[in-house]
Structures are given as structure tokens and as C-alpha cells.
Design an enzyme around this catalytic site. Structure first.
Site, PDB file in Angstrom:
ATOM      1  N   SER A 151      31.884  41.049  52.162  1.00 55.68           N
ATOM      2  CA  SER A 151      32.041  42.349  52.798  1.00 55.68           C
ATOM      3  C   SER A 151      31.901  42.234  54.322  1.00 55.68           C
ATOM      4  O   SER A 151      32.651  41.500  54.942  1.00 55.68           O
ATOM      5  CB  SER A 151      31.016  43.325  52.199  1.00 55.68           C
ATOM      6  OG  SER A 151      31.355  44.653  52.485  1.00 55.68           O
ATOM      7  N   ASP A 156      34.811  45.490  46.664  1.00 59.97           N
ATOM      8  CA  ASP A 156      33.803  44.825  47.484  1.00 59.97           C
ATOM      9  C   ASP A 156      33.115  43.680  46.732  1.00 59.97           C
ATOM     10  O   ASP A 156      32.650  43.843  45.609  1.00 59.97           O
ATOM     11  CB  ASP A 156      32.759  45.876  47.898  1.00 59.97           C
ATOM     12  CG  ASP A 156      31.888  45.430  49.054  1.00 59.97           C
ATOM     13  OD1 ASP A 156      31.228  44.383  48.923  1.00 59.97           O
ATOM     14  OD2 ASP A 156      31.869  46.123  50.083  1.00 59.97           O
TER      15      ASP A 156
END
Length: 294
Positions: A38, A184
Site C-alpha cells: 500500500s 489493498d
């Protein structure tokens, strides 16, 4: 001295990582290999593209992150559009602005695809919800029918940064005609220090940069209602896999940065808040290097 670096996710809180990186750079360390999830993947990609800590810091201090929040055009009011976006698009924001921002930044250093980076130097984590598996990019791309050397680094980072319900997930079209939903990387591994567990003769030490307290300082969660239960479920899902690896071997090599006053999605963060995050990261790194022995 060269080191390997692993960077955790944490959204806007990742600005604190730059404060820690200043201390790393000040001590003469350079990175051999990097990995991240991320926001940590953003930092890792910029490092491997050749950006210095000062350049990254300047870039992030000058960026108005709210410009990266691109909603879809609609005839509906925002409150209605918000629920439509979550239900049908699976996210409030498209994520195209984030990917384009990354493309432009990386292109300035000559980086477009993984073919522009020496093999094995950059690894990024994403989550394949369709198959329920961790994706390591670019390693796993061939399994999906893509040539790693042709795949966009910015797109890989965007995949890793697709915070569920916040950014729309990436729909990856495989060579088998399937659409995989990619979100994510923090959903399955927010701090992939396990990537460097098998060194295979690697002579460089690995330092982790984690946006949380050390395991011994993690407070017990108080769960009194359904919302707190959901938050605890998500945090456990996000951290339990990585915590096992930290507990077994790596804690002494991790810079823990416990960010408390900034929310992951606080894209309207002020420059004063950014500066406080930088100073926190710097302070935690200074403390780490006073005891770190390799």
C-alpha cells in the site's frame, strides 16, 4: 553499507516513514532490495526509482492529497453517489488520479514497467479477493498471463493501495478470461517482512519500517459493539499473519513508528501534521539505531 528495506502500509501515516528514512540516509545506508504494501509500496517504488529521501519528502509536502480523490461524475447528489459507488463500483474513489500521479513521478526517473528495474529489487504486495490469495508483484504476474517486464509499476502500486471501500479495486483480466478483484495488500499482509526470510546467501541485513507499536506494546482491543467488532476483525486479518513472522525472528530489526493522531485516509492532512509525522519517524529511527547491532 547496503540494506534491504520493508515498508508497511498505513495510508497518509506513511509520511512518518520518511522521517525514519532520513536517519537511514544520514548514516550512509543505501537500499539493495525493497518491498512494501500500500503506502509502503509507494515509498518502496520511489526509492528503487532513484529518488532520495529529500526528493520524496519535498514531493509529499508539496502534494495536495485531496486531488488524488477522484469521484465519478454523476447526476446524483454526493450522498447518493457515495452509496452507489460503494455498492456498484466497490469504492468511493476511482483511483485513476493516484495511478496517474505515480506514473508521472516514476517516469521522471525513467521507470515505467518492471522491466526498467533490475529483477528482484522491488516487490509489492496486493490481495486477490477472487482467489483469496496474496499477490507478490511482479513475481506472480505470469500466473495471471502478464509479462512482468511489460507491467506498469504504477499500476502494481495502485493495486496494492486499493483500500477496500475507499478506492475502487482493480479488475485484472487474466489470460483465462476471468476478472480478478484485486485490493489493498494490507488486507492479507500489511508488512511483508517474510519476503526476505529466506536470504539464500544474501549478505545484506533487512530493516523493517512498521507504522505501529512493537508487539509487546500493542494494547488489547475493547469490543463493545458491532462497529468495534468489525474494526477488530479487519485489524486482526491485516496484522496477524505478519505478527507471527515478527515474533519469531525479526523484531530486533524493525523500526516501530506508533502513529496515533492521524487516520489512514486523512487526505486533507495539513503541512504541520506532515511535519509532526516526519519528526516522529525520525525520533523512532534514532532510538532504533542506538541499539541496533548487525
Amino acid at each position: 553499507m547496503k540494506i534491504n528495506g520493508v515498508f508497511s502500509g498505513g495510508g497518509i501515516k506513511a509520511i512518518a516513514l520518511l522521517g525514519a528514512l532520513e536517519e537511514v540516509e544520514k548514516r550512509g545506508f543505501t537500499f539493495n532490495k525493497v518491498a512494501g504494501t500500500s503506502a509502503g509500496a509507494i515509498i518502496a517504488s520511489l526509492i528503487m526509482a532513484g529518488y532520495t529521501t529529500d526528493e520524496i519528502k519535498k514531493l509529499l509536502l508539496e502534494t495536495k492529497f485531496t486531488k488524488l480523490l477522484d469521484t465519478r461524475k454523476s447526476i446524483f447528489s454526493y450522498s447518493v453517489l457515495k452509496w452507489i459507488s460503494i455498492y456498484w463500483r466497490l469504492g468511493l474513489y476511482r483511483g485513476d488520479a493516484l495511478e496517474k500521479w505515480l506514473e508521472n513521478i516514476l517516469a521522471k526517473k525513467g521507470i515505467k514497467t518492471f522491466g526498467d528495474i533490475k529483477q528482484g529489487k522491488l516487490r509489492i504486495i496486493a490481495s486477490d479477493l477472487s482467489k483469496g490469495r496474496i499477490m507478490v508483484l511482479p513475481d506472480d504476474l505470469e500466473d495471471y498471463g502478464f509479462l512482468p517486464e511489460k507491467f506498469s509499476v504504477a499500476r502494481a502500486v495502485r493495486m496494492s493501495s486499493s483500500l477496500p471501500y475507499f478506492f475502487e479495486p482493480i479488475k485484472l483480466h487474466t489470460n483465462e478470461g476471468e476478472n480478478r478483484i484485486i485490493v489493498d495488500g494490507g488486507v492479507l499482509s500489511n508488512f511483508p517482512i517474510w519476503l526476505f526470510e529466506e536470504q539464500n546467501g544474501e549478505k545484506y541485513p533487512t530493516i523493517g519500517f512498521r507504522l505501529s507499536p512493537s508487539l509487546e506494546n500493542v494494547a488489547s482491543r475493547k469490543i463493545k459493539n458491532a462497529f468495534e467488532l468489525y474494526g477488530a476483525l479487519f485489524d486482526t486479518m491485516k496484522d496477524a499473519h505478519d505478527a507471527r513472522h515478527i515474533a519469531t525472528s525479526h523484531e530486533k530489526n524493525i523500526i516501530f513508528i506508533p502513529v496515533k493522531d492521524v487516520v489512514t485516509t486523512e487526505f486533507n492532512i495539513t503541512n504541520d501534521q506532515k511535519e509532526k509525522l516526519l519528526q516522529l519517524g525520525k525520533k523512532c529511527a534514532e532510538k532504533f539505531f542506538k541499539r541496533w547491532i548487525y
